[in-house]
Design a protein around this motif. Sequence first.
Motif, PDB file in Angstrom:
ATOM      1  N   THR A   1      -0.691  -0.521   7.000  1.00  0.00           N
ATOM      2  CA  THR A   1      -0.403  -1.459   6.031  1.00  0.00           C
ATOM      3  C   THR A   1      -1.434  -1.309   4.959  1.00  0.00           C
ATOM      4  O   THR A   1      -1.157  -1.424   3.930  1.00  0.00           O
ATOM      5  N   LEU A   2      -2.709  -1.391   5.439  1.00  0.00           N
ATOM      6  CA  LEU A   2      -3.810  -1.501   4.490  1.00  0.00           C
ATOM      7  C   LEU A   2      -3.807  -0.145   3.702  1.00  0.00           C
ATOM      8  O   LEU A   2      -3.730  -0.110   2.561  1.00  0.00           O
ATOM      9  N   ALA A   3      -3.408   1.081   4.391  1.00  0.00           N
ATOM     10  CA  ALA A   3      -3.651   2.253   3.865  1.00  0.00           C
ATOM     11  C   ALA A   3      -2.191   2.163   2.822  1.00  0.00           C
ATOM     12  O   ALA A   3      -2.166   2.731   1.605  1.00  0.00           O
ATOM     13  N   HIS A   4      -1.135   1.817   3.076  1.00  0.00           N
ATOM     14  CA  HIS A   4       0.030   1.433   1.988  1.00  0.00           C
ATOM     15  C   HIS A   4      -0.419   0.733   0.724  1.00  0.00           C
ATOM     16  O   HIS A   4      -0.408   1.370  -0.297  1.00  0.00           O
ATOM     17  N   PHE A   5      -1.411  -0.398   0.951  1.00  0.00           N
ATOM     18  CA  PHE A   5      -1.787  -0.973  -0.261  1.00  0.00           C
ATOM     19  C   PHE A   5      -2.686  -0.222  -0.717  1.00  0.00           C
ATOM     20  O   PHE A   5      -2.904  -0.391  -2.316  1.00  0.00           O
ATOM     21  N   VAL A   6      -3.594   0.738  -0.266  1.00  0.00           N
ATOM     22  CA  VAL A   6      -4.658   1.528  -0.790  1.00  0.00           C
ATOM     23  C   VAL A   6      -4.088   2.436  -1.716  1.00  0.00           C
ATOM     24  O   VAL A   6      -4.330   2.744  -2.810  1.00  0.00           O
ATOM     25  N   ASP A   7      -2.837   3.254  -1.025  1.00  0.00           N
ATOM     26  CA  ASP A   7      -2.030   4.192  -1.856  1.00  0.00           C
ATOM     27  C   ASP A   7      -1.423   3.786  -3.054  1.00  0.00           C
ATOM     28  O   ASP A   7      -1.416   4.420  -4.170  1.00  0.00           O
ATOM     29  N   ARG A   8      -1.216   2.162  -3.229  1.00  0.00           N
ATOM     30  CA  ARG A   8      -0.429   1.757  -4.350  1.00  0.00           C
ATOM     31  C   ARG A   8      -1.707   1.177  -5.364  1.00  0.00           C
ATOM     32  O   ARG A   8      -1.305   0.692  -6.381  1.00  0.00           O
TER      33      ARG A   8
ATOM     34  N   LEU B   1      -3.637  -1.338  -5.002  1.00  0.00           N
ATOM     35  CA  LEU B   1      -4.067  -2.657  -4.958  1.00  0.00           C
ATOM     36  C   LEU B   1      -5.048  -3.227  -4.066  1.00  0.00           C
ATOM     37  O   LEU B   1      -5.606  -4.229  -4.312  1.00  0.00           O
ATOM     38  N   VAL B   2      -5.855  -2.353  -3.464  1.00  0.00           N
ATOM     39  CA  VAL B   2      -7.010  -2.713  -2.653  1.00  0.00           C
ATOM     40  C   VAL B   2      -7.949  -1.456  -3.074  1.00  0.00           C
ATOM     41  O   VAL B   2      -7.678  -0.246  -2.959  1.00  0.00           O
ATOM     42  N   LYS B   3      -9.156  -1.721  -3.426  1.00  0.00           N
ATOM     43  CA  LYS B   3     -10.268  -0.740  -4.109  1.00  0.00           C
ATOM     44  C   LYS B   3     -11.275  -0.711  -2.898  1.00  0.00           C
ATOM     45  O   LYS B   3     -11.563  -1.579  -2.199  1.00  0.00           O
TER      46      LYS B   3
END
Length: 371
Positions: free
Chosen positions: A246-253, A255-257
Amino acid sequence: GLEPVADDAVEAGESFDAVVVGAGYGGLSAALELARQGMKVLVVEARRIGDGASSRAAGSLANVPKARLHELARRYGGETADAVYREAVLARAHTERIIADHAIAAAEAGAAVVHLHARNPEDGRPVQSTDAFEPFLKVIKQRCGAIVNITTGGAPTMPIEERVAPAAHFKPEIASLNMGTMNFGLYPMLERFKEFKYDWEKPYLEASRAGIFKNTFADIEYILTKCAENDTRFEIECYDIGHLYTLAHFVDRGLVKPPFFVQSVFGLLGGIGAHPEDIAHMRRTADRLFGDQYRWSVLGAGRSQMQVAAIAAAMGGNVRVGLEDSLWIGAGKLAQNNAQQVAKVRQIIEGLGLDIATPDEAREILQLKGG
C-alpha cells in the motif's frame, strides 16, 4: 470578568478592542485573558454560552456524559457549575502535566522521538482535539529537544477528520500514519483483566471483537493531502506485508517522498506475528520495494516488545518502545513508565555494541524539517 448581554445591548457604532467569535470554552478563555489585560472585548455566540465543539473537546464536566456548562448551571445552579468547571480545568492541567513529564523523562532516558496521544482528563479516554494537545506540546518543546511525533491513529472509534486534526494544525516533524484497514484485536485482554477503573474501558476492548480499524485508501490519501504542505514526515505504520505494498502504491503516485520512515508493527492480533521469520520477511520485502529509500523501525506489541527490538536492532533497524505498545517491562511485571522501557531497550542496543541516535542525529537520518 465577562458579563453576557443580549444582542441588542450593543449600541450602533460602539467600538471594542477585540471581538471573539464563538463562546465555547476556548473562546471564553481567550476573551477572559484579553479582558484581564484591560481590553474591551465583545464575544459573539449564535447559540448558547459553553456549547459547541470546544465544550465537547474539553471533556466531560460531570458524571452525566456530555454534560454542558449551561446544562449544569440550569440543573444545579451557577455556583455548582462554576465549581465543576474549575475542577475539570485542574484535572485537565494534571493530565497534561503527566503526559509532558512522561515524554520528557523518556527523552532524558535516550528517546530521540516522542510519539504522543492525548487523553480525556476525566476518564482517560482517547481524545484527538487540538485543545487537548496544545498545552503539553508547548511544555515538551520548551523542556527538551526530542522530535515530536503526533498520532493520526487516535482510536478506531474516531472519524478520519478528527484523527488528523492535531497533526494538520500543529505541523509536527513526524506524524504517524496507519497503512491499512484491519482487524485490531484488543479483546483478549478481557481474559486477563476483570476489573476496570472506568466504565468505557471494557466495552472499548470488547468492541474490537466485531469492529475494525478503518484506514481505507481514501482515508490514507486524505491524511497525506491534508498535511502535504506541512513538511511533516510520516511514520508509516505497517502491520502486515500488504501494508508495504500500500505504501508502494502511494509512493508510485507521488504522495509520499523518500526517505520513507517505515514502522513495522509485530504481534498485534490482526496483523503479522512476532516470530523472527516474520521480522525478517518484513525487512526483506521493504528492501525489495524501497531499496535505500527508506529507514526501518520496529515495535513489538505486548510481551514481544523487547524481543522484537533486540532482533531488529541486530539487523540494523531502529526501535520504538512505550506504554502504548506494551504495559510490561518483564514477564508478569508492569512497567512503571515509558522511560523505564526506553532505558531497558537502550541497554539492549548498547549491549549489541550499537549507539543510540540523539534527536539531531535522528533528524538528519530521517531528513526532517527541524523543530
